[in-house]
Motif scaffolding. Structure first.
Motif, mmCIF file in Angstrom:
data_model
loop_
_atom_site.group_PDB
_atom_site.id
_atom_site.type_symbol
_atom_site.label_atom_id
_atom_site.label_comp_id
_atom_site.label_asym_id
_atom_site.label_seq_id
_atom_site.Cartn_x
_atom_site.Cartn_y
_atom_site.Cartn_z
ATOM 1 N N SER A 43 0.831 -1.206 0.000
ATOM 2 C CA SER A 43 0.000 0.000 0.000
ATOM 3 C C SER A 43 0.866 1.256 0.000
ATOM 4 C CB SER A 43 -0.909 0.032 1.233
ATOM 5 O OG SER A 43 -1.716 -1.125 1.255
ATOM 6 N N GLU A 84 -6.746 0.816 -0.523
ATOM 7 C CA GLU A 84 -7.028 -0.307 0.381
ATOM 8 C C GLU A 84 -8.376 -0.165 1.095
ATOM 9 O OE1 GLU A 84 -3.879 -0.700 3.317
ATOM 10 O OE2 GLU A 84 -4.062 -2.862 3.054
ATOM 11 N N ASP A 158 -5.533 -1.598 -4.887
ATOM 12 C CA ASP A 158 -4.910 -2.202 -3.711
ATOM 13 C C ASP A 158 -5.777 -3.340 -3.189
ATOM 14 O OD1 ASP A 158 -3.147 -2.669 -1.686
ATOM 15 O OD2 ASP A 158 -3.309 -0.685 -0.753
ATOM 16 N N GLU A 159 -5.280 -4.551 -3.284
ATOM 17 C CA GLU A 159 -5.971 -5.755 -2.825
ATOM 18 C C GLU A 159 -7.442 -5.772 -3.231
ATOM 19 O OE1 GLU A 159 -4.790 -7.544 0.717
ATOM 20 O OE2 GLU A 159 -3.085 -6.214 1.062
HETATM 21 MG MG LIG Z 1 -1.880 -2.709 2.278
#
Ligand SMILES: [Mg+2]
Ligand SMILES: Nc1ncnc2c1ncn2[C@@H]1O[C@H](COP(=O)(O)OP(=O)(O)OP(=O)(O)O)[C@@H](O)[C@H]1O
Lengths: 234, 283
Positions: A43, A84, A158-159
């Motif tokens: 991140s 995130e 992010d993810e």
């Molecule tokens: Mg992260």
């Protein structure tokens, strides 16, 4: 020339260093995954690209340095970001969340909106819903949709699938794949789920404690059993 | 009865105008601008000096007072709020000190005695037994127009939505291409301008005196705490509750009670709803 060049990037939170000499470049049209465990710096790397962290080193988009620019200028230069925690506008409707994304890209709002709603039809059905009342998967779609509304030349996610049920997980993976295949959009994602990263991305960078340990194509990493053992634990 | 209704609506309109600039800063910048009342003092005195001392046309006096309020709002953001980034207590202490400094400066320039402002719009009308001065009627109408305008601005323009976005999530706004710093500065400008305008009307409704910043500040704080918390429609609603409470208590019980119920209301709400201040705080 690569679309995005990261050159000896170090990032700092106060005195704590979260990234150390990270270098990588991303070609136009590629899908790249950064993988690594909690706290590896994934991140931080994306936030650094967005100008949200103090850094040294250089980050260039199409040859133009982004370092030191305010985030809004980096967005206008062509970097879209789904972070995130999504950072949605909780008490705004889905539609208004998307429209804020169009702040610097007002020329083709209608086209971008229909592209997003075509990708995630549920966002059209739920256009008037406040995002604070949405499910995790829907919020992730709004977040990616808002980033697409900025008309990016590279999309950072992010993810994208963290905490999502398999069905939604697949919808989002499929949407990212389609975006890349149909519009040639360059995509950089972070992942802890290695298998997912291997199926989606063409290039992979493995991060550990603020450094890139291994880089390669998905095929190379898939075949390298030793690496899989060392970094993925299976 | 009609008297109370009409006075209630007019006073509430004025209160909404007083409060909206304060709630705007609170929701976008998360700052309790305790010097907010100083805009009203500065606006009122600027208008007094321009139109009654220098003899400029009233409308020019009002407009210049508004411009001055905006300039002071921007300066305050750049010189105090931004350098103190994120330190809310420091911002609140320094803004409160600033209000006191402004008061001292006004005493120095204009003296301690209160001044009577000529009504901005003169004339009186009687409606069903109630006396309505055109001055407060204008204040109320201007206030409604501004609040409705602000509401439409936030809902339907890119810039307005961007302001609202910053009020809800600064990082989210930044990664959408909105510059939060620019939006904060804009908010401080709007707030200063509205404060100065409210000051002109408030002074012409009551009196112009150096300590004039306290009462409006209490009204504005009350609106934030009682639940308007930055929502424009909420501001309008709470301003009406407070305005009517005041008209009813001063006309039915005793004129000395002006302001007392507002302060009691603040305390009661703080006790029964301790998270009032930090509840939802969007435009
Ligand atoms: Mg992260
Ligand atoms: N705002 C912050 N202030 C101080 N340290 C931070 C901050 N954000 C992250 N860090 C630290 O930087 C390091 C990298 O964190 P980062 O969030 O980038 O990791 P990550 O790879 O994204 O992890 P995860 O998979 O858990 O999201 C960690 O040691 C973390 O504690």
């Amino acid at each position: 020339m690569a679309l995005l060049d990261i050159d000896k990037l170090s990032a700092f939170y106060g005195k704590a260093q979260a990234l150390q000499d990270v270098s990588l470049s991303i070609a136009e049209g590629d899908i790249v995954a950064l993988i690594g465990t909690n706290g590896a710096g994934k991140s931080t790397l994306l936030d650094s690209i967005m100008g949200q962290v103090t850094v040294s080193g250089d980050i260039r988009l199409k040859g133009e340095s982004l370092v030191g620019k305010p985030t809004s200028k980096i967005v206008a230069a062509g970097v879209g970001y789904a972070p995130e925690r999504a950072n949605l506008f909780a008490h705004m409707s889905v539609r208004n969340n998307l429209l804020v994304g169009a702040y610097t890209a007002r020329d083709n709002i209608a086209d971008n909106l229909s592209r997003v709603e075509n990708l995630f039809p549920v966002l059209a059905e739920r256009a008037g819903q406040e995002t604070s009342t949405q499910s995790g998967g829907e919020r992730q779609m709004v977040s990616i949709g808002r980033a697409l509304m900025t008309n990016p030349s590279i999309l950072l996610v992010d993810e994208p699938t963290i905490g999502l049920a398999p069905k939604v997980f697949n919808d989002i993976a499929e949407a990212l794949r389609r975006l890349n295949a149909e519009t040639g959009l360059t995509i950089l994602i972070t992942e802890q789920n290695v298998n997912f990263a291997l199926t989606l991305a063409r290039h992979i960078h493995v991060m550990e404690t603020g450094r890139i340990r291994v880089s390669g194509t998905a095929d190379e990493l898939r075949e390298d059993a030793a690496l899989a053992e060392a970094y993925f634990g299976h | 009865m009609t008297q109370i209704l009409i006075q209630g609506f007019l006073l509430s309109g004025l209160y909404a105008l007083i409060a909206v600039g304060f709630t705007l800063i609170f929701s976008v910048g998360r700052v309790l601008n305790l010097a907010y009342g100083a805009y009203l003092v500065i606006g009122g005195y600027a208008y007094f000096w321009l139109s009654q001392t220098l003899g400029m046309p009233k409308i020019v006096g009002v407009l210049l007072a508004i411009v001055l309020g905006a300039v002071i709002g921007i300066s305050k953001y750049r010189l105090i709020v931004k350098p103190l980034k994120g330190d809310h207590v420091a911002v609140e202490i320094s803004t409160l000190i600033l209000a006191v400094v402004v008061q001292a400066g006004i005493v120095l320039l204009f003296g301690d005695a209160s001044k009577i402002l000529h009504p901005i719009v003169s004339g009186v009308s009687r409606v069903g037994g109630a006396t309505v001065t055109y001055n407060i009627l204008t204040a109320a109408v201007v206030s409604w127009v501004i609040l409705i305008g602000l509401y439409l601005f936030v809902r339907f323009t890119h810039l307005g939505r961007a302001l609202e976005a910053v009020s809800m999530d600064v990082k989210g706004a930044a990664i959408s291409g909105v510059d939060p710093d620019q939006m904060n500065q804009l908010t401080w400008a709007i707030s200063g301008a509205l404060g100065a305008l409210a000051g002109v009307f408030f002074a012409s409704y009551t009196q112009l005196y150096p300590g004039m910043w306290v009462t409006p500040l209490i009204i504005a704080v009350a609106v934030v705490i009682v639940g308007g918390i930055g929502s424009i429609l909420g501001t309008l609603l709470v301003a009406h509750i407070i305005g009517f409470m005041e008209v009813i208590s001063t006309s039915l019980i005793a004129a000395e009670l002006r302001g007392v119920f507002t302060m009691l209301l603040i305390i009661v709400v703080l006790i029964i709803r301790p998270k009032g201040l930090f509840g939802r705080a969007e435009l």
